[in-house]
Structure formats: structure tokens, C-alpha cells
Design an enzyme around this catalytic site. Sequence first.
Site, PDB file in Angstrom:
ATOM      1  N   ASN A  60       2.099  -2.175  -0.581  1.00  0.00           N
ATOM      2  CA  ASN A  60       2.466  -0.957   0.146  1.00  0.00           C
ATOM      3  C   ASN A  60       1.925  -1.033   1.571  1.00  0.00           C
ATOM      4  O   ASN A  60       1.411  -2.063   2.011  1.00  0.00           O
ATOM      5  CB  ASN A  60       1.923   0.266  -0.586  1.00  0.00           C
ATOM      6  N   SER A 108      -0.419  12.500  -0.966  1.00  0.00           N
ATOM      7  CA  SER A 108       0.255  13.526  -0.168  1.00  0.00           C
ATOM      8  C   SER A 108       1.682  13.847  -0.591  1.00  0.00           C
ATOM      9  O   SER A 108       2.075  15.028  -0.551  1.00  0.00           O
ATOM     10  CB  SER A 108       0.230  13.136   1.313  1.00  0.00           C
ATOM     11  N   CYS A 120       3.279   5.031  -2.699  1.00  0.00           N
ATOM     12  CA  CYS A 120       3.242   3.589  -2.450  1.00  0.00           C
ATOM     13  C   CYS A 120       4.502   2.930  -2.966  1.00  0.00           C
ATOM     14  O   CYS A 120       4.787   2.994  -4.172  1.00  0.00           O
ATOM     15  CB  CYS A 120       2.033   2.966  -3.137  1.00  0.00           C
ATOM     16  N   PRO A 152      -6.779   4.438   1.158  1.00  0.00           N
ATOM     17  CA  PRO A 152      -7.582   4.871   2.314  1.00  0.00           C
ATOM     18  C   PRO A 152      -8.012   6.328   2.264  1.00  0.00           C
ATOM     19  O   PRO A 152      -9.017   6.696   2.874  1.00  0.00           O
ATOM     20  CB  PRO A 152      -6.650   4.610   3.498  1.00  0.00           C
ATOM     21  N   THR A 153      -7.262   7.183   1.581  1.00  0.00           N
ATOM     22  CA  THR A 153      -7.582   8.610   1.375  1.00  0.00           C
ATOM     23  C   THR A 153      -7.857   9.350   2.678  1.00  0.00           C
ATOM     24  O   THR A 153      -8.712  10.236   2.713  1.00  0.00           O
ATOM     25  CB  THR A 153      -8.771   8.807   0.409  1.00  0.00           C
ATOM     26  N   GLY A 154      -7.130   9.027   3.745  1.00  0.00           N
ATOM     27  CA  GLY A 154      -7.404   9.680   5.022  1.00  0.00           C
ATOM     28  C   GLY A 154      -7.223  11.182   4.987  1.00  0.00           C
ATOM     29  O   GLY A 154      -8.178  11.944   5.158  1.00  0.00           O
ATOM     30  N   THR A 155      -5.989  11.648   4.742  1.00  0.00           N
ATOM     31  CA  THR A 155      -5.722  13.080   4.733  1.00  0.00           C
ATOM     32  C   THR A 155      -6.334  13.761   3.516  1.00  0.00           C
ATOM     33  O   THR A 155      -7.023  14.779   3.631  1.00  0.00           O
ATOM     34  CB  THR A 155      -4.205  13.338   4.779  1.00  0.00           C
ATOM     35  N   ILE A 156      -6.109  13.184   2.327  1.00  0.00           N
ATOM     36  CA  ILE A 156      -6.622  13.859   1.131  1.00  0.00           C
ATOM     37  C   ILE A 156      -8.148  13.801   1.085  1.00  0.00           C
ATOM     38  O   ILE A 156      -8.786  14.679   0.486  1.00  0.00           O
ATOM     39  CB  ILE A 156      -6.006  13.297  -0.156  1.00  0.00           C
ATOM     40  N   CYS A 211      -0.709   0.019   3.049  1.00  0.00           N
ATOM     41  CA  CYS A 211      -2.146  -0.152   3.302  1.00  0.00           C
ATOM     42  C   CYS A 211      -2.781  -1.239   2.439  1.00  0.00           C
ATOM     43  O   CYS A 211      -4.008  -1.332   2.355  1.00  0.00           O
ATOM     44  CB  CYS A 211      -2.874   1.171   3.087  1.00  0.00           C
ATOM     45  N   SER A 212      -1.966  -2.026   1.763  1.00  0.00           N
ATOM     46  CA  SER A 212      -2.390  -3.222   1.021  1.00  0.00           C
ATOM     47  C   SER A 212      -3.151  -2.942  -0.267  1.00  0.00           C
ATOM     48  O   SER A 212      -3.719  -3.873  -0.837  1.00  0.00           O
ATOM     49  CB  SER A 212      -3.246  -4.153   1.893  1.00  0.00           C
ATOM     50  N   GLU A 213      -3.145  -1.704  -0.772  1.00  0.00           N
ATOM     51  CA  GLU A 213      -3.863  -1.482  -2.026  1.00  0.00           C
ATOM     52  C   GLU A 213      -2.964  -1.586  -3.254  1.00  0.00           C
ATOM     53  O   GLU A 213      -3.440  -1.949  -4.335  1.00  0.00           O
ATOM     54  CB  GLU A 213      -4.601  -0.139  -2.026  1.00  0.00           C
TER      55      GLU A 213
END
Length: 735
Positions: free
Chosen positions: A390, A169, A186, A576-580, A392-394
Site C-alpha cells: 500500500n 479513516s 490499504c 503510520p496512524t497519523g490522523t487517527i 505506506c509499505s505496511e
Amino acid sequence: MSETAAAGLSGVGDLPRQTRRTAQDPPVSGPGPRPGADRGMRVGRRHTTPGVHPYDETTWERRDVVLTGRDGVAYFVERGVEFPDFWSSHASDIVTSRYFRGDPGDPGDPGDPGAAGRERSLRDLVDRVVGAYTAAGRSAGYFAAEQDTLAFEHELTWMLLRQVFSFNSPVWFNVGTSAPQQVASCFILAVDDSLESIMDWYRAETLLFRGGAGVGVNVSRLRSSREPLSSGRPAAGPVSFMRGADATAGAIRTGSATRPAAKMVLLDVDHPDIVDFVACKAREEAKIRVLRDAGFDMGVGGRDLDSVQFQNANNSVRVSDAFMRAVTEDAPFALRTRRDGRTVETVRARELFRAIARAAWECADPGLHYADTIDGWHTCPASGPISASNSCSEYLHLDDSAATLASLNLLRFLRDDGGFDVEGFVAAVELVMLALDVSVSFGELPTPRITQVTRDHRQVGIGYANLGALLMAMGHAYDSPRGRAIAAAVTSLMTAVAYRRSAELAAALGPYEGFARNAAAHRRVVDRHAEASAAVRSVGPTDAAILAAAAGEWERARTLGERHGWRNAHVSLLAPTGTIGLVMDCDTMGIEPDLALVKTKHSATGSVMRIVNRTVPRALRALGYDDAAAGAIVAHVAEHGHVVGAPGLAPEHLAVFDCAMGERSIAPLGHVRMMAAVQPFLSGAISKTVNLPASATEADIEQIFLEGWRLGLKALAVYRDGCKVGQPLSAGTPA
């Protein structure tokens, strides 16, 4: 593109809207550097034709975007925006409300390229971003010839237009605008045991949140509340300073948009304040329930939610192998001071572990980071340790570093015949990796230290979304040997190509600055990836073909890396790719299965979105159902939200449609097994939630945390259905 835009990196933030270019550039073959060239990459065309702009092959339509809150009142209205006809209304709603830049209603000045006004079309957005990337790549010498520059511009445009991938984003928020060109999403910060360092932490987080990024920090260097200051008074302890950081995050909406700030706070398991850290969010969740029952608005985006603390961060405990072994043996474990490592208290490891599981059962926090596993895959130990992630832990790498991410939409690589488009996937990874490395060259970073560490190591993160939908569309259950084999094969191929491309970039432009002092460790990690890929047992023709391609790519990546090094210290992860994910019209996000075939999403603005899975019909075709039978099953799903009891659905096919919640939910360990299948093929880790039903016990969570450690995960988080009052996503049926 204007001469001003191409002149240099310093002007990227002031780029005018891109002018479409249709020069008759000849096609270029070959994925790697031009033979004999010292600099520059060749870029081939796969989807575009010289002389034809991707926009000219697209059917466009005008739409009205009207978003309403929980009260039914419209809070965002924009009419007549332009999108391709195959984009869903959900995708166009999100892009218009979150990513379009400029003041709504501002028509701009046609005579002034610097006063373009409000973006009104997806073309405006893609031109802004792709134009900046192309100008930056040209200026930094990424392309062997101008024809490669134009091929890069057109291919990148085509892939974004067709929802093949998306940048993170912050790219959409910032690139090509007057804002700082923050492209990374991140960040990992560091905080030391001084008030000055704590204030620097607060400031850096604020700047990063404003640009749309997520941030993580390990607060274990801060003295505990059981240790004295130089004055003799007890220190405040990290949990106290977390309150200030949480309040700051709560006041920020990222990227000048409605998305709340995202952050991660970690504490080492041997810190004397670990018990307070573990319980801090669970205590606040108990307050939320009391306030809700008293009539206060405590739901997602509720106006009274800011009256409680720690709601703007994910918390995780960083556990060592020594601690986990002490848990299994029911042995004592020492909590140690920060300054001199003295033992403050000895606790029973199993009791502390149970307290962690109890808090996660109550409010989903904390998660776990498995420190020794993370260290075993560290490409740059000579540059420093990995202490945090970051938000979200990725992304797991050096302190004071950043990574720009991009995620591929896996469903775009499923062919009509049900096979996986290996060649198309390889080409997509090549182009995205090139674009991500360009990001490092022009992206702006908030502090000199972060700038130095990131430029010296050039961390990027390619990943994917829609794995759950891909497996469903193929007719495979998520929690099955075949599902895991396909996921492992795709992930291995992705990272192998990323590393091969990174080595080609190193050959053309040089390896990352820190490579020389980390060469042996980095090569050892790449060898581990390749060995893990060779050990995957194929269970069907699809994964066998993908694994065969991955084997060839790993060999090329290792050979080229031995010769040239790599351009990037970190290449892959699963975000997580929530918005994208919604922007790409994905049914499932990241590595997740679908939450439910029909679900309800509540946003912080108060809007409510009903999301219906669109992959079910394709899955039914793959399983051999005719149109009439498939139509009856789809109608059942639309009415009930699941496939249980659907007319004509064979019992052996039920598992294909299993979801994270609701009827026939995937067993919690099924999530862990899927993560374990792909983890060996990632530079970073996996942003994923292990979903549990409301009936799950604390003992269930203990088992999951133990299995995550035993199976070699780097990080793990759980979510028990209904454990939080403000639950953004829930299984739902039509109203």
C-alpha cells in the site's frame, strides 16, 4: 436499532442514526465460539454493564472548533459540537473537520431518519459507525445470540469513546453514509503492459482516493523506454505513465476531506528504467528549491507545488537478495527486458545502490522493499506473488487486494502501577479482530477483481500507536534492549491473539476461501512467528510477563489453526496512524518515537498545529521524581523543547526522552533495531521513517539500507531533516 438497519447488508449505506439500547442483557463469559455451536461468536463484557449505555457514564461538553490557515484567517468554523471532557481540543478539531458528515449548518429533519443532517456530536459519529457494524455482523451471522450482539455494540462504543483504538479513516468517512461503504484503507493494484490496463490503474486509483484509501502498485511489468512497441517505436516506459497517475492523485482530496491522496509506486531493481525511476523525485525536488528561491509558494500545501511532478507518491525500489549480495561483493548486476528477460545492460550493483542512497539523501525517495524477505513470510504463495504494498509499505500481500486496518492506543494499557494490562490488551485485540472481519463482509470494493481476491483471503491489519509514549511513560529509552524487548513482546502478543481469534472465527464461520490451497505455507508462517517469539530474550519483568502470555496464545493459535484453519490470510501490521493517532490523543504515532517533545505540524490546508508531548510528567513519576522536581523539568521542556540542561534531571535518565529529531536525537540505527525487534511478529510490515539529522551523509543511508536487509526487515524508508522544502513535521519550540 431499526428493523431496516438490521434487515441485511444491502442497506448498510442507508442506516439511520443508531438508537441507544439499554436492554438488560446478561453478561457472557468466554472469548471464543460457543461450545457445540456451528456459527456465531460469544462476546463478553469487560468495560460495560448490561442496562447502562457507555454514553451515560461519560461527561460531555460543548466546544467551538475554529481552524485557521497560515494567513491567520479561519477556514473552518463550527460551534457547539459535543465531545467527552477528556478529549483534547486537537482530537475534537480533527474529528469535527474531517470525520463529521453532512453539510455544516444542516439541522436535518427530526421526522425523517434518512435526513439526519450534519453530525454535531461524537455520539452521532460513533453511532453511525458502530450501528452499521452491528447490523452487518448480525445479518451475516457473526453473533451466537442477541445478547452477544448488544455486548459487541456497547464494548465497541466504549473502546472508541475512550480512545482505546480507532478504525482507519475510510471507516469514519464512509460507513453509514450514502457513499459507497469503502472501509479498507490499504489497496494494492496491478498494472500490466497494455494501455487498457494502465487506464484501469488510473481509474481504480481515483475511485480509491475518493473513498479515503491509500494505494500501491508495482509498474515493473511495463516495458522500459529501451524496449520497442509492436510498431517498432520505443515504449514510453513506466516513469512516463507515473506522471499521469501523479497528476490524477494531485487533483483528489480523499474522503471528501482535506487529506491529499496517498500512493506508492514500486519498480524492480532489474528493470531497465531503474536509474530514471530512482532519480525522478530528486530532480523534481531540485526544481522545487529553485522555484522557492525565485519566490514561488512551494511549502506544504503551497499553491505552486502542483507545477512539479511526482509529489503525490512515495517511491520504492524492490530489491532482491541477489542484488544486495552483488552490492556487498561489488559485483555486476543485469538489467533485463520485461518481455523475454534478455539482458539490456550490466551495471555495477554498488554504483546503482549508491545512486539509490544519493536520491534518498536528496529527497527521502526511494525507499527499499526487500523482496526475498517478504516472500519468505508469504502466507498465500499458491494464490499469487507479493509484488507491491500500500502507500505506506505496511500492507504487503496479493495484487488487487485490500485490507481494513485498526490501531490500538498502547498507552491505554499502561496500568497506574506501571505494569502492562495483558488481560485488557488481549480482550481488545479479540474485539477489534471480530470487528475487522465484519468489515470484510460488508465493505464495498471498486473492481470485481479486488472484490474477489479480498473476499477470498479476508486480509485485515490490526496494529498499534503510541509505542514511543508507552516506553517513555514506563521510564525506558526507545533505543535500548529493554525498550526493544517490550516492543517485541507486545507485538508478538498482539499477533498471537489475532491469529487465535482468527482461528476461532474460522471454527464458527469458516476459514478464508483460499486457505485450503495455502494451508501448508500459512501454517509454516505461523510457526515462524511462534518460534521467533520463543527466541526473544526477556530483560525485565514486564516483557517476561507479556512474552509468557504470548507463548500461550501462540500455542492456542497453532492448535486451533491446525484444526480449523484461519479466517484471515493477513492479520497484523504497523501503520503510520497519523490522523487517527491524533484522534486518539497519542503523543507518538505507530512504532515511532516522538519526533520532538515540542513540534510543529503544517497541513496541506495551511494550518499550523503546535503539539506538545504530554507523556513527560508520567515518565518522570515512573523514574521517581517528586512533583516539585518534575514541575521544574516540565517547565524547562515547555521553554526549550527538550530536556537537555533541565534542572535536577539525572544524566542516566536523559535517554528516556530522546526523540527522532532535535537535541539528543536517536541514532538512525536505533530506529532500524527497533523495527527488526518487531518485524518477525507481523503479517505485513512497518510504516516507519528512519530519521536522520541534516548532517547525515549518503554513506550513512547506504549503511542503513544494508542493515535493514541484514536484520530481516521487509521495507525501509529514510528521511534526512530538511531534505524537502515542504516538511510537514519539524522540531519546534514555543513562539
